[in-house]
Design an enzyme around this catalytic site. Structure first.
Site, PDB file in Angstrom:
ATOM      1  N   GLY A   8       0.816  -1.210   0.000  1.00 27.42           N
ATOM      2  CA  GLY A   8       0.000   0.000   0.000  1.00 27.42           C
ATOM      3  C   GLY A   8       0.847   1.255   0.000  1.00 27.42           C
ATOM      4  N   TYR A 150     -15.391  -3.855   9.514  1.00 20.65           N
ATOM      5  CA  TYR A 150     -14.079  -3.193   9.522  1.00 20.65           C
ATOM      6  C   TYR A 150     -13.403  -3.389  10.878  1.00 20.65           C
ATOM      7  CZ  TYR A 150     -10.469   0.353   9.565  1.00 20.65           C
ATOM      8  OH  TYR A 150      -9.252   0.994   9.681  1.00 20.65           O
ATOM      9  N   GLY A 181      -5.345   6.309  15.197  1.00 22.34           N
ATOM     10  CA  GLY A 181      -6.676   6.879  15.299  1.00 22.34           C
ATOM     11  C   GLY A 181      -7.022   7.562  13.995  1.00 22.34           C
ATOM     12  N   THR A 185      -6.217  10.788   5.333  1.00 16.78           N
ATOM     13  CA  THR A 185      -5.684  10.235   4.084  1.00 16.78           C
ATOM     14  C   THR A 185      -6.882  10.026   3.159  1.00 16.78           C
ATOM     15  OG1 THR A 185      -5.933   7.950   4.837  1.00 16.78           O
ATOM     16  CG2 THR A 185      -3.850   9.045   5.362  1.00 16.78           C
TER      17      THR A 185
END
Length: 250
Positions: A8, A150, A181, A185
């Site tokens: 990534g 998630y 936290g 992005t």
């Protein structure tokens, strides 16, 4: 010179970490799905250090195996593995969730991490050295409504990190689990299917973490003295008190 492989690595935390470690003298293997962006990142990093790129999707086992197996001999010894690739999709209750979203999160956040790690760990065990950094989330610490899958996928990362530590410490391999936290992005833009206005609301009224903040933490962990292992590290922006609570000015 140590070699770090980062999944990534085309944006966000992965790219920021690649840039920082490159500046610190690491050789970098950048990995990502978007070939054009990946090659641009490689070009930028090559001005700082030796750089190699691998184009694959962590969710696809065959792509993972083929890409990592294709590394030239002088790039095969990975000193640092940073399992950063991951995703969040959707923010609905389970009864309204989309199974494609669930598959994307479990395949990327859990199975992808396992696929890449399985390819790298044998070499580290043989050399009796290495460092694996897994990027989890504060969502692993406290489940929140509408984000159940998630949260579950990131709780799995915590468990996998603990299991890795139990299995690998005797081989001189360090394992670090990092729980960020709220970091500004493309995370929320992806979660909301490209809805930039909705994504902006996630970071409104306070100063969120930046990708560079997490990169700093990763660099601190991988550069710690040989007798020091940072096993778990939770990082909040100063306005966030726990996974579900952010104190906003507006």
């Amino acid at each position: 010179m140590k070699t770090a492989l980062i999944t990534g690595a085309t944006s966000g935390i992965g790219k920021a970490t690649a840039e920082l470690l490159a500046n610190q003298g690491y050789r970098i293997i950048v990995c990502g799905r978007r070939k054009d962006v990946l090659e641009q990142v490689k070009k930028e990093l090559s001005k700082l250090t030796e750089t190699f790129s691998l184009n694959f999707d962590v969710r696809n086992l065959a792509e993972v195996e083929n890409a990592i197996s294709s590394l030239p001999e002088n790039w095969k010894n990975i000193d640092v593995l940073i399992n950063n690739a991951g995703n969040a999709h959707g923010l609905e209750p389970l009864s309204e969730g989309k199974t494609d979203d669930w598959d994307a999160m479990i395949d990327g956040n859990v199975k992808g991490l396992l696929y890449v790690s399985k390819m790298i760990i044998p070499g580290m065990k043989e050399r009796k050295s290495g460092h694996i950094v897994n990027i989890s989330s504060v969502a692993a610490r406290q489940t929140y409504a509408n984000g159940v899958v998630y949260c579950a996928s990131k709780r799995a990362v915590d468990v996998i990190s603990e299991g890795m530590r139990l299995e690998l410490t005797e081989f001189g391999i360090k394992v670090t689990n990092i729980q960020p936290g709220a970091v500004e992005t493309d995370f929320s833009k992806i979660r909301f299917k490209g809805d930039e206005e909705r994504a902006k609301t996630v970071y409104a009224g306070y100063e969120p973490l930046k990708a560079e903040d997490i990169a700093d933490a990763i660099a601190y962990c991988v550069n710690a003295p040989s007798h020091v292992t940072i096993s778990d590290l939770t990082i909040y922006p100063s306005a966030q008190s726990e996974p579900r609570t952010i104190h906003r000015k507006v």
